[in-house]
Structures are given as structure tokens and as C-alpha cells.
Write a protein that holds these residues in place. Structure first.
Motif, PDB file in Angstrom:
ATOM      1  N   PHE A   1     -13.297  70.224 -69.789  1.00  0.00           N
ATOM      2  CA  PHE A   1     -12.497  69.405 -70.703  1.00  0.00           C
ATOM      3  C   PHE A   1     -13.340  68.838 -71.841  1.00  0.00           C
ATOM      4  O   PHE A   1     -12.805  68.546 -72.916  1.00  0.00           O
ATOM      5  CB  PHE A   1     -11.802  68.280 -69.933  1.00  0.00           C
ATOM      6  N   ALA A   2     -14.635  68.681 -71.639  1.00  0.00           N
ATOM      7  CA  ALA A   2     -15.503  68.273 -72.739  1.00  0.00           C
ATOM      8  C   ALA A   2     -15.554  69.373 -73.803  1.00  0.00           C
ATOM      9  O   ALA A   2     -15.554  69.086 -75.013  1.00  0.00           O
ATOM     10  CB  ALA A   2     -16.910  67.966 -72.222  1.00  0.00           C
ATOM     11  N   ILE A   3     -15.585  70.630 -73.363  1.00  0.00           N
ATOM     12  CA  ILE A   3     -15.534  71.752 -74.300  1.00  0.00           C
ATOM     13  C   ILE A   3     -14.225  71.713 -75.089  1.00  0.00           C
ATOM     14  O   ILE A   3     -14.206  71.799 -76.331  1.00  0.00           O
ATOM     15  CB  ILE A   3     -15.666  73.088 -73.546  1.00  0.00           C
ATOM     16  N   ALA A   4     -13.109  71.564 -74.358  1.00  0.00           N
ATOM     17  CA  ALA A   4     -11.804  71.524 -75.012  1.00  0.00           C
ATOM     18  C   ALA A   4     -11.704  70.345 -75.973  1.00  0.00           C
ATOM     19  O   ALA A   4     -11.181  70.483 -77.095  1.00  0.00           O
ATOM     20  CB  ALA A   4     -10.705  71.442 -73.951  1.00  0.00           C
ATOM     21  N   SER A   5     -12.205  69.187 -75.563  1.00  0.00           N
ATOM     22  CA  SER A   5     -12.133  67.997 -76.408  1.00  0.00           C
ATOM     23  C   SER A   5     -12.956  68.183 -77.679  1.00  0.00           C
ATOM     24  O   SER A   5     -12.514  67.816 -78.786  1.00  0.00           O
ATOM     25  CB  SER A   5     -12.635  66.772 -75.634  1.00  0.00           C
ATOM     26  N   ALA A   6     -14.161  68.731 -77.539  1.00  0.00           N
ATOM     27  CA  ALA A   6     -15.019  68.949 -78.703  1.00  0.00           C
ATOM     28  C   ALA A   6     -14.349  69.874 -79.710  1.00  0.00           C
ATOM     29  O   ALA A   6     -14.392  69.640 -80.931  1.00  0.00           O
ATOM     30  CB  ALA A   6     -16.363  69.522 -78.256  1.00  0.00           C
ATOM     31  N   LEU A   7     -13.715  70.930 -79.222  1.00  0.00           N
ATOM     32  CA  LEU A   7     -13.041  71.867 -80.121  1.00  0.00           C
ATOM     33  C   LEU A   7     -11.842  71.207 -80.798  1.00  0.00           C
ATOM     34  O   LEU A   7     -11.600  71.416 -81.994  1.00  0.00           O
ATOM     35  CB  LEU A   7     -12.618  73.113 -79.345  1.00  0.00           C
ATOM     36  N   LEU A   8     -11.092  70.385 -80.051  1.00  0.00           N
ATOM     37  CA  LEU A   8      -9.959  69.679 -80.648  1.00  0.00           C
ATOM     38  C   LEU A   8     -10.411  68.688 -81.710  1.00  0.00           C
ATOM     39  O   LEU A   8      -9.679  68.408 -82.667  1.00  0.00           O
ATOM     40  CB  LEU A   8      -9.165  68.947 -79.565  1.00  0.00           C
ATOM     41  N   MET A   9     -11.627  68.161 -81.552  1.00  0.00           N
ATOM     42  CA  MET A   9     -12.142  67.197 -82.527  1.00  0.00           C
ATOM     43  C   MET A   9     -12.819  67.857 -83.719  1.00  0.00           C
ATOM     44  O   MET A   9     -13.320  67.156 -84.598  1.00  0.00           O
ATOM     45  CB  MET A   9     -13.121  66.244 -81.832  1.00  0.00           C
ATOM     46  N   GLY A  10     -12.860  69.183 -83.732  1.00  0.00           N
ATOM     47  CA  GLY A  10     -13.352  69.879 -84.912  1.00  0.00           C
ATOM     48  C   GLY A  10     -14.730  70.489 -84.812  1.00  0.00           C
ATOM     49  O   GLY A  10     -15.279  70.947 -85.829  1.00  0.00           O
TER      50      GLY A  10
ATOM     51  N   ALA B   1     -16.639  63.007 -75.518  1.00  0.00           N
ATOM     52  CA  ALA B   1     -16.645  63.599 -76.855  1.00  0.00           C
ATOM     53  C   ALA B   1     -16.572  62.518 -77.929  1.00  0.00           C
ATOM     54  O   ALA B   1     -17.192  62.636 -78.993  1.00  0.00           O
ATOM     55  CB  ALA B   1     -15.481  64.580 -76.984  1.00  0.00           C
ATOM     56  N   GLU B   2     -15.819  61.445 -77.645  1.00  0.00           N
ATOM     57  CA  GLU B   2     -15.779  60.327 -78.584  1.00  0.00           C
ATOM     58  C   GLU B   2     -17.144  59.649 -78.688  1.00  0.00           C
ATOM     59  O   GLU B   2     -17.595  59.288 -79.788  1.00  0.00           O
ATOM     60  CB  GLU B   2     -14.725  59.314 -78.149  1.00  0.00           C
ATOM     61  N   LEU B   3     -17.816  59.464 -77.549  1.00  0.00           N
ATOM     62  CA  LEU B   3     -19.148  58.862 -77.574  1.00  0.00           C
ATOM     63  C   LEU B   3     -20.124  59.694 -78.399  1.00  0.00           C
ATOM     64  O   LEU B   3     -21.054  59.160 -79.014  1.00  0.00           O
ATOM     65  CB  LEU B   3     -19.692  58.711 -76.151  1.00  0.00           C
ATOM     66  N   ALA B   4     -19.921  61.004 -78.415  1.00  0.00           N
ATOM     67  CA  ALA B   4     -20.805  61.898 -79.166  1.00  0.00           C
ATOM     68  C   ALA B   4     -20.527  61.872 -80.662  1.00  0.00           C
ATOM     69  O   ALA B   4     -21.264  62.490 -81.439  1.00  0.00           O
ATOM     70  CB  ALA B   4     -20.663  63.327 -78.637  1.00  0.00           C
TER      71      ALA B   4
END
Length: 404
Positions: free
Chosen positions: A193-202, A171-174
Motif C-alpha cells: 500500500f505504500a507503493i500504491a500511495s506513492a503512485l497516487l501522490m504522483g 507516504a505523507e511523512l515522506a
């Protein structure tokens, strides 16, 4: 002690092996209290990542208690509860000091140009014996181990050894920013977890693409818009869900064992590319050992990448965290170049990411255990591998209890 050992393609065994010992003053030995099965392990058994050496203990996810410490491990004590970073790093070389711990100059015994060193992998990564065992030797323990804070359970911590940090790294790379529409290809553990990370990042909207109903159901529970590529064309569906513009960024959480559509509208294009996909499979998996439906390589190694490139907006961003071996040499570079895409990829810098995720978990911001679907004793590891390999319903993420 008992350990899961790679003997050949399609041949893994629960063996009795010698207990690990301190070999260097920078080592530690831990008593493992939890391990896990990862999709990366399957690449080595299916043959889509070559170079494994017979006798290597598999597994790169672990939680344990320190039993022995080398003299140069100054930041831990015996009895400390720790999570193992899946990638080994020294902590003092230029890449490590810049946060690029997956590219440590010193960890890989094959030399500084060899790249990532991780547990339970092929010759090019070390090899270093893995963590699907009762105990393990941890090289460069001062940086490869992270102390688990009070309030974080083993079940939570085992998910922070590899799959959660890998997803967060993706998600950071994106370069996700608030308001972005993000597409995640693959709804296995890393995809969840990529889904969860993306949502946490906004991210304003996350679209999840897979074909397995239990994985899509888990993605939907997280709030993702789900697409089953066996029922609809994912490219057309994503264009509709993005107002015709395309996604801002996409995360490939599938890798080399990608599958094409066998039913529905997307299968027609797959039939047209059948010969191309067949050649790709031969390139990455020239040898296999299929047994009763197990250890079958993916039938379209570049399919997830092709879909990702097609569904991104112009000047969009592509993050690749799915595993691809050095033998994978086919990539739709022309389509990506002519859309002005930015692409970032690589192995997770675990030591850089894990402390933050442990704190998010300790603080109750996220509970990683929601992705954990099975807890099995090490004594039943072979059956667990077979069920996970076949993607049987309910086998999304499996924790192993080494002493059970």
C-alpha cells in the motif's frame, strides 16, 4: 465467544472468553464481521516487542456491526456498519484536534504521556483487548469507529482498518511530490500500500526492495521497479536506477524484524556486521520461543534503515512506519545527519486518514482487495498465523472471518 489470546512468547490459543460489555458511556460493542492478521501481531509472538500481558486478545484490524452503544456515543446507531481505527482516540484533546489521533491524551489508560493506545497490544499501549474475536468493546467509539459508506465491502474495509492508512500516512511523512523517486523497503501488506500511495501522490518511479518472489511480483504488477536483496546489492541497484543521485525519499515498511542478505553481493557486508546485528537482536528480543521455524525474530533490526539512509540523495527524506519497540536504541544517526536527511516517523493517525481512503475506495480510485491474498475462518487462525509468520508463498495479507 471465541477469540485469539496471547498466553506467552510463541503461545497463542483460540479460547472461549467472556463477551465484551459496555464499561464506559463512551464505549460501543460491535459484532465483528471481519478481522485480519498483521505483521505487528507477530512482533508480540516472536518477542521483538515486549510487555504483553497473558490473556490479552490479539488483533487491531476490524470491521463489524454495532450491537450496543454507550450513552455518550451520539454519532452512531445500532446496526451501523463500521471500520475500527486500529489506534484509539477521544477526538477532543489537543493532539486529536490537531489530527495527531495516535497520540491522544485520553485513550491510553497509562496516562497522557504513555503515547499510542491500540487494540491487542502490550501493557504500554493499554492494554485493550483486540479484534481477532467474534465481538469487541470499542473505547471512545465516537472517534475510534468510522461508518462504512455504501459501496465499500467488508473485504475492502478490513484493509482500511490499519495497513492502507499506515502506508498512506508513511507516504505523507515522506512528503512525496510529483516527479519523486521513492524507495519502499519491505513488500508486505503495508509496503504494497505504500507503493500504491506513492503512485497516487504522483511519484514518477517507485522502487521496491524485498526478497520474497510473490511480494516482489505483486509490487511489479503495481508498476514498481523491484529489487531482490538476496540477488543484488540494493544500494548499488538503487544508485543505478536513480542515475547515481539516490532516491528523493524512502519508506521503511519493515521495522524491527528486518532481515539481512544471506546470499548474493549484499551478504558480504552482512557477514562483516554479524556481531553488530547479533547484539541488536539481543537488545530487542532478549527472550524468544522458536518452534519448528515459527516465531523467529528478524536477524538484522537496523538493516532496512541502514539501506534506506545509504540509498537516499543528499537532503533526502526518510519515512519510518515499520514498528520499532522502545528497546530499539541503535540507529545510524551519523550517516543520516551528515547527509542532511529529514526524518519523520510514528504510528498512523488512523481516524485522520481512514475517511479519505474509504472515499477513494467508494469512488473506485483504488481497490484495496488487490492486496488481499487469503480469507480464512477464525477456526483455522493458528495455522494461518504460522503460514504468515513463515512468509509462505501466497500469504501476503490474510483476512479472518470471526464467525466462520
Amino acid at each position: 465467544m471465541k477469540a485469539l489470546v496471547w498466553h506467552g512468547l510463541g503461545d497463542i490459543r483460540l479460547d472461549d472468553v467472556a463477551d465484551p460489555q459496555i464499561e464506559q458511556p463512551t464505549d460501543a460493542v460491535i459484532n465483528l464481521t471481519a478481522s485480519a492478521i498483521c505483521g505487528t501481531d507477530l512482533h508480540f509472538i516472536r518477542g521483538t516487542f515486549s510487555g504483553m500481558q497473558a490473556g490479552t486478545i490479539l488483533g487491531h484490524e476490524g470491521v463489524g456491526i454495532i450491537e450496543e452503544l454507550g450513552d455518550e456515543v451520539r454519532n452512531f446507531e445500532k446496526g451501523d456498519r463500521v471500520v475500527v481505527c486500529s489506534t484509539v482516540s477521544c477526538g477532543v484533546c489537543p493532539p486529536c484536534r490537531a489530527g495527531h489521533t495516535a497520540q491522544c491524551d485520553n485513550a491510553n489508560p497509562n496516562g497522557p504521556e504513555a503515547g499510542t493506545c491500540f487494540f491487542g497490544g502490550p501493557q504500554a499501549t493499554g492494554p485493550v483487548n483486540g479484534l481477532q474475536a467474534e465481538k469487541a468493546r470499542i473505547p471512545y467509539a465516537a472517534n475510534t469507529l468510522v461508518k462504512i459508506p455504501d459501496g465499500v465491502s467488508d473485504d475492502q474495509a478490513i484493509l482500511i482498518s490499519d495497513i492502507f492508512p499506515t502506508a498512506w500516512f508513511g507516504a505523507e511523512l515522506a512528503d512525496i511530490t510529483r516527479g519523486d523517486i521513492v524507495v519502499v523497503f519491505g513488500c508486505g501488506p503495508v509496503g504494497q500500500f505504500a507503493i500504491a500511495s506513492a503512485l497516487l501522490m504522483g511519484a514518477a518511479r517507485v522502487i521496491a526492495v524485498d526478497k520474497h518472489q510473490d511480494r516482489l511480483a505483486m509490487a511489479r504488477r503495481q508498476g514498481a521497479f523491484v529489487i531482490n536483496f538476496e540477488r543484488e546489492d540494493p544500494v548499488a541497484a538503487i544508485k543505478k536506477l536513480t542515475g547515481g543521485t539516490g532516491a528523493d525519499c524512502a519508506i521503511d515498511a519493515v521495522g524491527v524484524d528486518s532481515m539481512h542478505a544471506h546470499h548474493g553481493p549484499a551478504s558480504a557486508e552482512a557477514e562483516q556486521k554479524a556481531e553488530k546485528f547479533e547484539q541488536e537482536v539481543k537488545q530487542v528480543a532478549p527472550q524468544t520461543n522458536v518452534q519448528d521455524g515459527n516465531w523467529v525474530p528478524g536477524d538484522a533490526p537496523t538493516q532496512a534503515l541502514e539501506w534506506a539512509i545509504s540509498t537516499l540523495k543528499k537532503a533526502g527524506r526518510l519515512s519510518i512506519i515499520g514498528v520499532y519497540p522502545p528497546t530499539a536504541e541503535v540507529f545510524p544517526i551519523g550517516k543520516a545527519m551528515n547527509k542532511n536527511l529529514t526524518m519523520k516517523m510514528g504510528n498512523c493517525n488512523h481516524h485522520t486518514v481512514i475517511p479519505h481512503l474509504l472515499e477513494l475506495t467508494r469512488a473506485g480510485v483504488i481497490d484495496p482487495v488487490k492486496v488481499l491474498t487469503k480469507i480464512e475462518p477464525m477456526s483455522d487462525v493458528l495455522n494461518a498465523y504460522k503460514a504468515f509468520d513463515k512468509r509462505e508463498p501466497g500469504w501476503i495479507k490474510t483476512e479472518l472471518k470471526p464467525h466462520a
